[in-house]
Design a protein around this motif. Structure first.
Motif, mmCIF file in Angstrom:
data_model
loop_
_atom_site.group_PDB
_atom_site.id
_atom_site.type_symbol
_atom_site.label_atom_id
_atom_site.label_comp_id
_atom_site.label_asym_id
_atom_site.label_seq_id
_atom_site.Cartn_x
_atom_site.Cartn_y
_atom_site.Cartn_z
ATOM 1 N N SER A 1 0.843 -1.207 0.000
ATOM 2 C CA SER A 1 0.000 0.000 0.000
ATOM 3 C C SER A 1 0.874 1.250 0.000
ATOM 4 O O SER A 1 0.537 2.256 -0.623
ATOM 5 C CB SER A 1 -0.941 -0.004 1.203
ATOM 6 O OG SER A 1 -0.235 0.264 2.394
ATOM 7 N N ILE A 2 2.022 1.188 0.682
ATOM 8 C CA ILE A 2 2.925 2.345 0.735
ATOM 9 C C ILE A 2 3.640 2.506 -0.613
ATOM 10 O O ILE A 2 3.724 3.611 -1.158
ATOM 11 C CB ILE A 2 3.946 2.181 1.879
ATOM 12 C CG1 ILE A 2 3.208 2.094 3.218
ATOM 13 C CG2 ILE A 2 4.932 3.338 1.904
ATOM 14 C CD1 ILE A 2 4.050 1.537 4.333
ATOM 15 N N ASP A 3 4.142 1.381 -1.147
ATOM 16 C CA ASP A 3 4.843 1.443 -2.439
ATOM 17 C C ASP A 3 3.916 1.960 -3.542
ATOM 18 O O ASP A 3 4.296 2.800 -4.347
ATOM 19 C CB ASP A 3 5.382 0.055 -2.821
ATOM 20 C CG ASP A 3 6.584 -0.338 -1.972
ATOM 21 O OD1 ASP A 3 7.243 0.572 -1.440
ATOM 22 O OD2 ASP A 3 6.840 -1.538 -1.830
ATOM 23 N N GLN A 4 2.690 1.442 -3.551
ATOM 24 C CA GLN A 4 1.719 1.854 -4.567
ATOM 25 C C GLN A 4 1.422 3.338 -4.456
ATOM 26 O O GLN A 4 1.362 4.058 -5.455
ATOM 27 C CB GLN A 4 0.406 1.074 -4.395
ATOM 28 C CG GLN A 4 0.477 -0.369 -4.833
ATOM 29 C CD GLN A 4 0.702 -0.512 -6.321
ATOM 30 O OE1 GLN A 4 0.120 0.214 -7.107
ATOM 31 N NE2 GLN A 4 1.582 -1.412 -6.707
ATOM 32 N N MET A 5 1.220 3.787 -3.224
ATOM 33 C CA MET A 5 0.923 5.198 -3.003
ATOM 34 C C MET A 5 2.075 6.059 -3.505
ATOM 35 O O MET A 5 1.876 7.009 -4.258
ATOM 36 C CB MET A 5 0.693 5.434 -1.513
ATOM 37 C CG MET A 5 0.497 6.884 -1.156
ATOM 38 S SD MET A 5 0.516 7.119 0.622
ATOM 39 C CE MET A 5 2.269 6.944 0.974
ATOM 40 N N LYS A 6 3.302 5.671 -3.083
ATOM 41 C CA LYS A 6 4.480 6.460 -3.450
ATOM 42 C C LYS A 6 4.659 6.497 -4.968
ATOM 43 O O LYS A 6 5.072 7.512 -5.537
ATOM 44 C CB LYS A 6 5.706 5.815 -2.790
ATOM 45 C CG LYS A 6 6.934 6.689 -2.806
ATOM 46 C CD LYS A 6 6.816 7.847 -1.843
ATOM 47 C CE LYS A 6 7.941 8.836 -2.037
ATOM 48 N NZ LYS A 6 7.751 10.032 -1.218
ATOM 49 N N GLU A 7 4.342 5.380 -5.622
ATOM 50 C CA GLU A 7 4.563 5.257 -7.057
ATOM 51 C C GLU A 7 3.534 6.058 -7.852
ATOM 52 O O GLU A 7 3.867 6.737 -8.814
ATOM 53 C CB GLU A 7 4.496 3.772 -7.431
ATOM 54 C CG GLU A 7 5.104 3.413 -8.770
ATOM 55 C CD GLU A 7 6.623 3.543 -8.762
ATOM 56 O OE1 GLU A 7 7.143 4.117 -9.723
ATOM 57 O OE2 GLU A 7 7.257 3.076 -7.787
ATOM 58 N N HIS A 8 2.268 5.983 -7.426
ATOM 59 C CA HIS A 8 1.197 6.445 -8.309
ATOM 60 C C HIS A 8 0.476 7.713 -7.858
ATOM 61 O O HIS A 8 -0.336 8.243 -8.599
ATOM 62 C CB HIS A 8 0.166 5.323 -8.492
ATOM 63 C CG HIS A 8 0.749 4.109 -9.139
ATOM 64 N ND1 HIS A 8 1.245 4.134 -10.408
ATOM 65 C CD2 HIS A 8 0.945 2.844 -8.683
ATOM 66 C CE1 HIS A 8 1.712 2.938 -10.728
ATOM 67 N NE2 HIS A 8 1.547 2.137 -9.687
ATOM 68 N N ILE A 9 0.731 8.159 -6.631
ATOM 69 C CA ILE A 9 -0.046 9.305 -6.157
ATOM 70 C C ILE A 9 0.387 10.574 -6.901
ATOM 71 O O ILE A 9 1.539 10.708 -7.305
ATOM 72 C CB ILE A 9 0.092 9.464 -4.630
ATOM 73 C CG1 ILE A 9 -1.244 9.916 -4.043
ATOM 74 C CG2 ILE A 9 1.214 10.426 -4.264
ATOM 75 C CD1 ILE A 9 -1.354 9.692 -2.567
#
Lengths: 206, 206
Positions: free
Chosen positions: A49-57
Motif C-alpha cells: 500500500s505504501i509502495d503503490q501510493m508512493k509510485e502512483h499518487i
C-alpha cells in the motif's frame, strides 16, 4: 538506547521504523515484531500500500491537493463554487474543512508554511501557482485558512501582499473562542481579540 | 473518525498503518504524509527493509530466537555456557538480558505466554521443544525469566510441572524492589514478598 539485535534484518527494519516522526526505538521494535507475527499476505499488503501510493499518487495540477488523478475530484466537480478559493497548508486541512460541510468552493494547497527556521521560503510553496491561478480567473474571494501560529501569520502576511492588487476579497478564518470553550480558560490574546472582533448578535451561528 | 480522503491510494496506506498496534487514524495519516514527503529511495528503503525481513528472517532451530541463520549467534557461540538455559517470552527479553551482560548461558524463547483469554495454550508455545531439548542434554539449570503477570505466573507453573522430573535445578528470576525504587511507593505485594524472600547482607549486589 543500545539494542543487541539477534538479526541484522530485524535491526534494519527497526531502524527504518525509528526514522518515522514520533517513533522511538522501543516503539519501532514493537511495531516490527507485530508485523513479524502477521501472515506474509498481511505484511505484504502493508508495504505494498505504501509502495503503490508512493509510485502512483499525484498532486492535483490546479489546487495541488493529493489526488489519484491529474485533476482532483474537488477541482473537477461541477457542483463546486469556482468563484471562491480557500488557501490551506496541506491535505489534512482540506479533509478537516470538507468534514465541516460548510465550504463549497475550491482549495489551494500551499504544501507548507513559510518558516525561516526550517529553511522553508515562499519559493518552496505553491504561492506563485496561486497567483497564476487567480490571474484572469473569475474568482471573487480568497479565504486564507492557516494555523494561528507564527509561521501561519507570516504566510498570511506574505500572501496578503502578493494578492492585494487583485480585484478580489481576501479574508481569513475567524479566530475566537471555540464552541464549548469556557471563558475563564481561554488565553488572554484570544479573549482580547474575540472582544475586539465581536459580531452583532443576529449573526451568531448555532 | 470519518476522514474524507482525496485519494484512494492515500486512504489504503493510512488504513494499513492504522492496523499497527497503538497507531490511530490521525497518527497513521501523519506517518503516511511523512513518507510521502520523503524521496522515493527513502520510502523504498523503508518498505524494502520490512519485505526483506519478512522474507528471509528465521527462528533459531535450537532456541527459537529471531535470527538470520538456522542456528542463532548465541546458540552457535563456543563461549556460552551450555549447562544453563534461560526461558523467556520473546526476543525483546533476550535483548534486555543480553544488555545486562550478567548471563552467559543459552536461551529458550517461548514465543508468548499461556493466556486462555487470548486463546494461547501451551501447544502454541515452544514448550515441547524445550522438553526435547533438555532430554539427554547436559543441562544443570533452567532459569525461568517471565513477566510478573498472571500469564507469566501461569506459564511458570505449567513449565515447572513439565520440567520437575528432569535432574535439573529450576529457578525463577528474583522479584523485589527495583534499584533506585523508594520503599514508600512500592506496592504491598512486592514489598511483602521482598521481606519474605530477604537475602543475607553479604549476598547484596552493588
Amino acid at each position: 538506547m543500545c539494542m543487541n539485535f539477534s538479526s541484522k534484518l530485524l535491526e534494519n527494519a527497526v531502524n527504518e521504523f525509528g526514522k518515522l516522526p514520533g517513533v522511538g526505538q522501543k516503539t519501532a521494535l514493537r511495531l516490527v515484531l507485530h508485523l513479524l507475527k502477521q501472515t506474509k499476505e498481511e505484511t505484504f499488503s502493508f508495504t505494498n500500500s505504501i509502495d503503490q501510493m508512493k509510485e502512483h499518487i499525484k498532486h492535483c495540477k490546479v489546487c495541488f491537493n493529493i489526488s489519484d488523478l491529474e485533476i482532483c475530484e474537488i477541482c473537477a466537480s461541477p457542483q463546486r463554487d469556482r468563484s471562491i478559493i480557500c488557501v490551506v497548508e496541506d491535505t489534512r486541512d482540506v479533509m478537516a474543512i470538507e468534514n465541516t460541510e460548510q465550504f463549497k468552493g475550491l482549495y489551494h494547497v500551499l504544501g507548507g508554511l513559510i518558516s525561516p527556521m526550517d529553511g522553508i521560503g515562499p519559493a518552496d510553496l505553491t504561492i506563485e501557482s496561486l497567483v497564476q491561478r487567480l490571474d484572469g480567473a473569475d474568482v471573487n474571494e480568497v479565504i486564507i485558512a492557516l494555523s494561528a501560529t507564527m509561521e501561519g501569520d507570516t504566510t498570511i502576511f506574505y500572501l496578503y501582499r502578493k494578492l492585494k492588487d487583485f480585484p478580489i476579497h481576501i479574508s481569513t478564518i475567524a479566530r475566537g473562542i471555540a464552541f464549548g470553550g469556557e471563558l475563564e480558560y481561554v488565553d488572554e490574546l484570544t479573549l482580547g481579540r474575540s472582544i475586539m472582533t465581536r459580531v452583532p448578535y443576529e449573526h451568531k451561528i448555532g
